[in-house]
Design a protein around this motif. Structure first.
Motif, PDB file in Angstrom:
ATOM      1  N   ASP A 289       1.355  12.702  -2.701  1.00 19.54           N
ATOM      2  CA  ASP A 289       0.577  11.487  -2.418  1.00 19.54           C
ATOM      3  C   ASP A 289      -0.703  11.543  -3.262  1.00 19.54           C
ATOM      4  O   ASP A 289      -1.541  12.419  -3.073  1.00 19.54           O
TER       5      ASP A 289
ATOM      6  N   ASN B 234      -7.788  14.303   0.813  1.00 22.72           N
ATOM      7  CA  ASN B 234      -8.302  13.649   2.015  1.00 22.72           C
ATOM      8  C   ASN B 234      -7.738  14.395   3.220  1.00 22.72           C
ATOM      9  O   ASN B 234      -6.530  14.351   3.434  1.00 22.72           O
TER      10      ASN B 234
ATOM     11  N   PRO C 260      -3.438   8.955  -4.279  1.00 20.01           N
ATOM     12  CA  PRO C 260      -4.210   7.723  -4.466  1.00 20.01           C
ATOM     13  C   PRO C 260      -5.536   7.927  -5.207  1.00 20.01           C
ATOM     14  O   PRO C 260      -6.122   6.969  -5.690  1.00 20.01           O
ATOM     15  N   TYR C 261      -6.026   9.185  -5.309  1.00 17.77           N
ATOM     16  CA  TYR C 261      -7.382   9.427  -5.845  1.00 17.77           C
ATOM     17  C   TYR C 261      -7.385  10.031  -7.243  1.00 17.77           C
ATOM     18  O   TYR C 261      -8.453  10.274  -7.806  1.00 17.77           O
TER      19      TYR C 261
ATOM     20  N   LYS D  85      -7.585   2.369  -4.436  1.00 15.28           N
ATOM     21  CA  LYS D  85      -8.843   3.040  -4.748  1.00 15.28           C
ATOM     22  C   LYS D  85      -9.312   2.731  -6.166  1.00 15.28           C
ATOM     23  O   LYS D  85     -10.493   2.832  -6.452  1.00 15.28           O
TER      24      LYS D  85
ATOM     25  N   SER E  43      -1.193   4.147  -5.719  1.00  9.69           N
ATOM     26  CA  SER E  43      -1.797   2.991  -5.052  1.00  9.69           C
ATOM     27  C   SER E  43      -2.836   2.326  -5.945  1.00  9.69           C
ATOM     28  O   SER E  43      -3.489   2.994  -6.751  1.00  9.69           O
TER      29      SER E  43
ATOM     30  N   GLY F 272       0.850  -1.188   0.000  1.00 14.77           N
ATOM     31  CA  GLY F 272       0.000   0.000   0.000  1.00 14.77           C
ATOM     32  C   GLY F 272       0.887   1.240   0.000  1.00 14.77           C
ATOM     33  O   GLY F 272       2.090   1.164   0.314  1.00 14.77           O
TER      34      GLY F 272
ATOM     35  N   LEU G 185       4.755   5.755   2.624  1.00 11.83           N
ATOM     36  CA  LEU G 185       4.818   6.912   3.525  1.00 11.83           C
ATOM     37  C   LEU G 185       5.735   6.625   4.710  1.00 11.83           C
ATOM     38  O   LEU G 185       6.549   7.446   5.125  1.00 11.83           O
TER      39      LEU G 185
HETATM   40  C1  LIG Z   1      -4.204  10.382   1.082  1.00 15.97           C
HETATM   41  C2  LIG Z   1      -3.966   8.936   1.315  1.00 15.97           C
HETATM   42  N1  LIG Z   1      -2.722   8.445   1.226  1.00 15.97           N
HETATM   43  C3  LIG Z   1      -2.446   7.156   1.430  1.00 15.97           C
HETATM   44  C4  LIG Z   1      -3.448   6.265   1.755  1.00 15.97           C
HETATM   45  C5  LIG Z   1      -3.065   4.829   2.000  1.00 15.97           C
HETATM   46  O1  LIG Z   1      -3.576   4.001   1.012  1.00 15.97           O
HETATM   47  P1  LIG Z   1      -3.038   2.539   0.721  1.00 15.97           P
HETATM   48  O2  LIG Z   1      -2.015   2.191   1.742  1.00 15.97           O
HETATM   49  O3  LIG Z   1      -4.226   1.665   0.786  1.00 15.97           O
HETATM   50  O4  LIG Z   1      -2.437   2.602  -0.645  1.00 15.97           O
HETATM   51  C6  LIG Z   1      -4.761   6.711   1.888  1.00 15.97           C
HETATM   52  C7  LIG Z   1      -5.833   5.797   2.281  1.00 15.97           C
HETATM   53  O5  LIG Z   1      -6.915   6.154   2.606  1.00 15.97           O
HETATM   54  C8  LIG Z   1      -5.026   8.083   1.648  1.00 15.97           C
HETATM   55  O6  LIG Z   1      -6.267   8.589   1.734  1.00 15.97           O
END
Ligand SMILES: Cc1ncc(COP(=O)(O)O)c(C=O)c1O
Length: 434
Positions: A217, A189, A219-220, A249, A246, A109, A114
Motif C-alpha cells: 500500500d 502510516n 499512497p505516500y 495525497k 492513490s 480511493g 483494500l
Molecule cells: C496507508 C493508507 N492506505 C490507504 C489510505 C486510503 O486512501 P484513499 O482511499 O484516499 O486512497 C490511506 C489514507 O489515509 C492510508 O494512509
C-alpha cells in the motif's frame, strides 16, 4: 425479532455476524472533537488541499465538460478508463514499476481497493499479517471481513524480516491459513518509517517461499522530502504483489480515485468485485484527473506539496525537541506522520480528554493495533496545520504530558521518572521505538 440486552436497536438480532467487526475508528471519533476551530488537531491525516491552486482544477473541469461532458457524466467501465490507467502506469514508473495498464483496476480511493482485495481473499478466521502498528483504515477492513490480524515487529528500518519469518513459521505450525502480508513500505502510516531496499527484497523472498501474497500500500511514496524512497516492491515481483496507489495525497482525496495493480488472474476478480460493489469507479473524477495530468505541471504541484510537508515535518520535530526532549519519536523522510513513544506509565487514550481540554488533539496508539498494544504511543500528523499551529499544538501537548507525569509522581508513580528515556529521539530513533 427480539430486543435483547441493553441494546436499543430493534434490529440488533438481525445483523450478520461480520457487523460485530464494524466500529467507529478512534480517528473518526476524533474528527468531531478536533474540528472545533480552537483545537489544534495533530490527529487526522488530511492532505493540505488548500495548496492546490483552484485554477488548476477548474481548468481541468471546464475542459472535461467542453470536450467530454456526456462521457464524463455517464457510467463507465468497472476497470476504469483506459486513459487514466495509462497515466497510472507512468506514475508508477517513477517508482520503478513496469507492466501493463490492462492490469490496473481503478477504485474509489485505495481504501476501496483494500476492501476488494480483502473480500476476495479472506474467509472468517484467516490470518492477515500487518506491521506493528498498521494503518487504522486497513485494520477496520480486515476486522469487517473477520480476518485475524497478526502484527509483525517493526523498527526504524521498517518491518523486521526475522520477525516475519518467525511469525509465519509459528502460524504454519499451528495450522493457521495466512492469506497476505499487508505492508506500507514508504513513510508509514502511523509509524513514519521507510522499509530499506535490502529488507524489501528479503521480505519478498520470505513471502514467496511461504506462498504468501504481498499487499503493498503506497499512497505516500511520491511525497518524499530529501530523496526518493527505495523502488516499489512490485518493481521486482509482478506475480506475488498487489500494489495499491492513490491520487488522494498527490492531488486531492475528494476525487476518491485510487487503484490496484494486480497479477492478471487477480485483476480479473477485482474487476468483478468492483462492479458488484459500485458498478464503476467515479467517471467524472477520472476524466478530470486525466485532463489535469495531461494539461498541468502536476509534478511541479507534487514538489509544492513536498516543500510544504517537509517544512511542517521540521516544525514538528523541532517543537518536540524543544518541548518534550525526554520522549522518543520517529523522524519521517516523507509522508504525514510522526510516531511518539510516551513513558510506559502513561495511557495515551485515557489522556486524550485532558489534551482536548488543553485544545490539542492526537491519535492514541491503540487505534493502530488489533490487539490492544499502543497504550503508550501517539500518532502526530503534521500535514494539515501550519508550522505555527504545530508548535502551539506540541507545546500544549507538553503541558498535558508533563502534567500527567507530575500527577503520577505525586500519586504513587515514584519509579516512573527513571523509566523516561533521557535521550532525544530527533534524528536518532532507537531501533525498538516501534
Ligand atoms: C496507508 C493508507 N492506505 C490507504 C489510505 C486510503 O486512501 P484513499 O482511499 O484516499 O486512497 C490511506 C489514507 O489515509 C492510508 O494512509
Amino acid at each position: 425479532m427480539t430486543n435483547q440486552g441493553t441494546n436499543l436497536d430493534p434490529w440488533y438480532d438481525s445483523y450478520a455476524d461480520r457487523t460485530a467487526g464494524l466500529s467507529a475508528s478512534e480517528v473518526r471519533a476524533l474528527f468531531a472533537v478536533a474540528s472545533r476551530p480552537e483545537v489544534v488537531s495533530l490527529a487526522g491525516g488530511m492532505p493540505y488541499v488548500s495548496a492546490l491552486p483552484k485554477e488548476m482544477v477548474l481548468g481541468s473541469i471546464e475542459k472535461v465538460m467542453h470536450a467530454n461532458g456526456p462521457m464524463a457524466l455517464q457510467y463507465g467501465s468497472g476497470q476504469g478508463t483506459p486513459a487514466i490507467r495509462e497515466h497510472i502506469m507512468q506514475i508508477m514508473a517513477l517508482e520503478g514499476i513496469r507492466g501493463s495498464a490492462d492490469n490496473v483496476v481503478v477504485t474509489t480511493g485505495s481504501q476501496q481497493a483494500l476492501d476488494l482485495v480483502t473480500r476476495l481473499f479472506i474467509n472468517p478466521g484467516d490470518v492477515v499479517l500487518a506491521e506493528s502498528p498498521s494503518y487504522v483504515g486497513a485494520l477496520g477492513v480486515f476486522r469487517a471481513y473477520q480476518a485475524d490480524v497478526v502484527h509483525v515487529a517493526m523498527d526504524d528500518e521498517g518491518l523486521v524480516p526475522e520477525s516475519l519469518r518467525e511469525t509465519i513459521v509459528a502460524l504454519e505450525a499451528a495450522g493457521r491459513p495466512i492469506k497476505f502480508l499487508y505492508t506500507i513500505p514508504n513513510f508509514h502510516n502511523p509509524a513514519g518509517v521507510t522499509l530499506t531496499w535490502a529488507r524489501r527484497l528479503e521480505i519478498l523472498d520470505i513471502c514467496r517461499s511461504h506462498g504468501i501474497l504481498v499487499l503493498e500500500d503506497n499512497p505516500y511514496g511520491l511525497l518524499y522530502f530529501d530523496q526518493p524512497a527505495p523502488q516499489a516492491m512490485r518493481s521486482v515481483d509482478d506475480e506475488g504483489v498487489i500494489y495499491l496507489g492513490s491520487f488522494s495525497k498527490t492531488l486531492a482525496p475528494g476525487f476518491r480515485v485510487g487503484w490496484a495493480l494486480a497479477p492478471h488472474a487477480i485483476r480479473e476478480k477485482l474487476i468483478l468485485a468492483n462492479e458488484s460493489a459500485t458498478l464503476a469507479p467515479n467517471s467524472f473524477g477520472q476524466y478530470v484527473i486525466t485532463e489535469y495530468l495531461d494539461q498541468t505541471d502536476w509534478k511541479g504541484q507534487i514538489d509544492t506539496f513536498r516543500g510544504i510537508y517537509s517544512e511542517r515535518r521540521d516544525a514538528m520535530l523541532s517543537a518536540l525537541g524543544e518541548y518534550l526532549p525526554s520522549l522518543t519519536w520517529t523522524r519521517p523522510d516523507g509522508g504525514f506522520f510522526v510516531w511518539v513513544t510516551l513513558p510506559d506509565e502513561l495511557d495515551s487514550k485515557a489522556m486524550l480528554p485532558r489534551a482536548v481540554k488543553e485544545l490539542v488533539a492526537y491519535t492514541p496508539g491503540t487505534a493502530f493495533f488489533s490487539d490492544g498494544q499502543g497504550r503508550s504511543n501517539i500518532r502526530l500528523s503534521f500535514c494539515y496545520p501550519t508550522p505555527e499551529s504545530i508548535r502551539l499544538g506540541v507545546s500544549r501537548l507538553a503541558t498535558v504530558i508533563n502534567g500527567e507525569i507530575d500527577l503520577l509522581r505525586t500519586f504513587g508513580g515514584a519509579s516512573m521518572m527513571q523509566s523516561i528515556p533521557t535521550r532525544s529521539g530527533v534524528g536518532n530513533p532507537p531501533p525498538n521505538i516501534l
